[in-house]
Motif scaffolding. Sequence first.
Motif, PDB file in Angstrom:
ATOM      1  N   LEU A 164       0.810  -1.220   0.000  1.00  0.00           N
ATOM      2  CA  LEU A 164       0.000   0.000   0.000  1.00  0.00           C
ATOM      3  C   LEU A 164       0.844   1.271   0.000  1.00  0.00           C
ATOM      4  CD1 LEU A 164      -2.788  -0.969   2.541  1.00  0.00           C
ATOM      5  CD2 LEU A 164      -2.930  -0.905   0.062  1.00  0.00           C
ATOM      6  N   ARG A 165       2.030   1.185   0.555  1.00  0.00           N
ATOM      7  CA  ARG A 165       2.906   2.357   0.637  1.00  0.00           C
ATOM      8  C   ARG A 165       4.165   2.119  -0.184  1.00  0.00           C
ATOM      9  NH1 ARG A 165       1.671   5.943   5.017  1.00  0.00           N
ATOM     10  NH2 ARG A 165       0.146   5.007   6.391  1.00  0.00           N
ATOM     11  N   SER A 166       4.684   3.197  -0.687  1.00  0.00           N
ATOM     12  CA  SER A 166       5.921   3.144  -1.453  1.00  0.00           C
ATOM     13  C   SER A 166       7.103   3.487  -0.537  1.00  0.00           C
ATOM     14  CB  SER A 166       5.856   4.137  -2.606  1.00  0.00           C
ATOM     15  OG  SER A 166       7.105   4.258  -3.217  1.00  0.00           O
ATOM     16  N   TYR A 167       8.248   2.943  -0.865  1.00  0.00           N
ATOM     17  CA  TYR A 167       9.462   3.257  -0.126  1.00  0.00           C
ATOM     18  C   TYR A 167      10.110   4.556  -0.606  1.00  0.00           C
ATOM     19  CZ  TYR A 167       9.753  -1.170   2.378  1.00  0.00           C
ATOM     20  OH  TYR A 167       9.523  -2.220   3.222  1.00  0.00           O
ATOM     21  N   MET A 168       9.557   5.215  -1.604  1.00  0.00           N
ATOM     22  CA  MET A 168      10.195   6.398  -2.184  1.00  0.00           C
ATOM     23  C   MET A 168      10.339   7.531  -1.174  1.00  0.00           C
ATOM     24  SD  MET A 168      11.750   7.755  -4.564  1.00  0.00           S
ATOM     25  CE  MET A 168      11.527   6.862  -6.039  1.00  0.00           C
ATOM     26  N   TYR A 169       9.300   7.796  -0.398  1.00  0.00           N
ATOM     27  CA  TYR A 169       9.386   8.862   0.603  1.00  0.00           C
ATOM     28  C   TYR A 169      10.471   8.549   1.634  1.00  0.00           C
ATOM     29  CZ  TYR A 169       8.153  11.974   4.415  1.00  0.00           C
ATOM     30  OH  TYR A 169       8.204  12.908   5.405  1.00  0.00           O
ATOM     31  N   LEU A 170      10.580   7.299   2.019  1.00  0.00           N
ATOM     32  CA  LEU A 170      11.608   6.905   2.971  1.00  0.00           C
ATOM     33  C   LEU A 170      13.000   7.022   2.368  1.00  0.00           C
ATOM     34  CD1 LEU A 170       9.917   3.743   4.488  1.00  0.00           C
ATOM     35  CD2 LEU A 170      10.010   6.026   5.455  1.00  0.00           C
ATOM     36  N   LEU A 171      13.132   6.656   1.113  1.00  0.00           N
ATOM     37  CA  LEU A 171      14.444   6.710   0.467  1.00  0.00           C
ATOM     38  C   LEU A 171      14.949   8.142   0.323  1.00  0.00           C
ATOM     39  CD1 LEU A 171      14.043   3.964  -2.260  1.00  0.00           C
ATOM     40  CD2 LEU A 171      15.422   3.872  -0.190  1.00  0.00           C
ATOM     41  N   ILE A 172      14.046   9.083   0.101  1.00  0.00           N
ATOM     42  CA  ILE A 172      14.450  10.490   0.005  1.00  0.00           C
ATOM     43  C   ILE A 172      15.148  10.932   1.286  1.00  0.00           C
ATOM     44  CG2 ILE A 172      13.557  12.851  -0.104  1.00  0.00           C
ATOM     45  CD1 ILE A 172      11.367  11.790  -1.956  1.00  0.00           C
ATOM     46  N   HIS A 173      14.642  10.477   2.408  1.00  0.00           N
ATOM     47  CA  HIS A 173      15.203  10.887   3.692  1.00  0.00           C
ATOM     48  C   HIS A 173      16.338   9.978   4.156  1.00  0.00           C
ATOM     49  CE1 HIS A 173      11.300  12.851   3.603  1.00  0.00           C
ATOM     50  NE2 HIS A 173      11.864  13.764   4.372  1.00  0.00           N
ATOM     51  N   MET A 174      16.376   8.772   3.671  1.00  0.00           N
ATOM     52  CA  MET A 174      17.387   7.847   4.157  1.00  0.00           C
ATOM     53  C   MET A 174      18.698   7.923   3.380  1.00  0.00           C
ATOM     54  SD  MET A 174      16.462   6.483   6.859  1.00  0.00           S
ATOM     55  CE  MET A 174      15.527   7.933   7.309  1.00  0.00           C
TER      56      MET A 174
END
Length: 183
Positions: free
Chosen positions: A94-104
Motif C-alpha cells: 500500500l505504501r511506497s518506499y520512495m518517501y523513505l528513500l528520500i530521507h534515508m
Amino acid sequence: MAPNQRQRQLFISKKEMKKLYGRRFSKPEESSDTGLLYPGVDTAFNLLLSARFCSAIWSHITDCDETYNYWEPSHYLLYGNGQQTWEYSPQYALRSYMYLLIHMVPAKLYHYLLEPNPVLVFYFVRCLLSVGCAMSEVYFYKNVCREFGIHIGRLTLVFLILSSGMYIASAAFLPSSFSMYVV
C-alpha cells in the motif's frame, strides 16, 4: 492584499535612491537601526533555525504513524533489521518506499562516513528536516514582507517562531510535514 499607501511611502524606489545618492545604492544613515525593527533574512533564518533545532532535539514523537510507518521501515532500510508494517509488505504494497528513500539517502551517507549509533542518525534526520523547514519559512517570511509590508512580516515571523504547531510539525518525519515545506 497589497500594502496601503503609507506602507508604500516607507520604501524608497531605486530611481529615487539614484537621484538622492548618485549611482551608489547605499542606504541612508538613519535607516541603519532598522535591523531591530525589520529582521533581515539572515536574522530570520537564524531565529527560525534555532527554534526548529530545539524542536528536533527536545520534541517527542507525537504521532504513532510517524513511529511505525516511517521510523521503523527507515531503520529496516538502514540497518537491515526492524519491523516492517503490513502496508509496506510486498503482499499488500500500500505504501511506497520512495518517501523513505528520500530521507534515508543522507542518513545512509552520514552512517557510512561517521559510523554513529542509531540515535545520532535519528537526530541527524530530524535536524535535516528542521533545516528544510527553516529554509521554507524564511522564503515565506521574505515574500510576506514583500507583499504585505514589514509590519505584517514581523508578526508572521513572531508567530512562526512561537507557534506550537510549527514546533511539532517542523521535525516530524511525516509526508504532511514534508508537503508543508514544499507548499
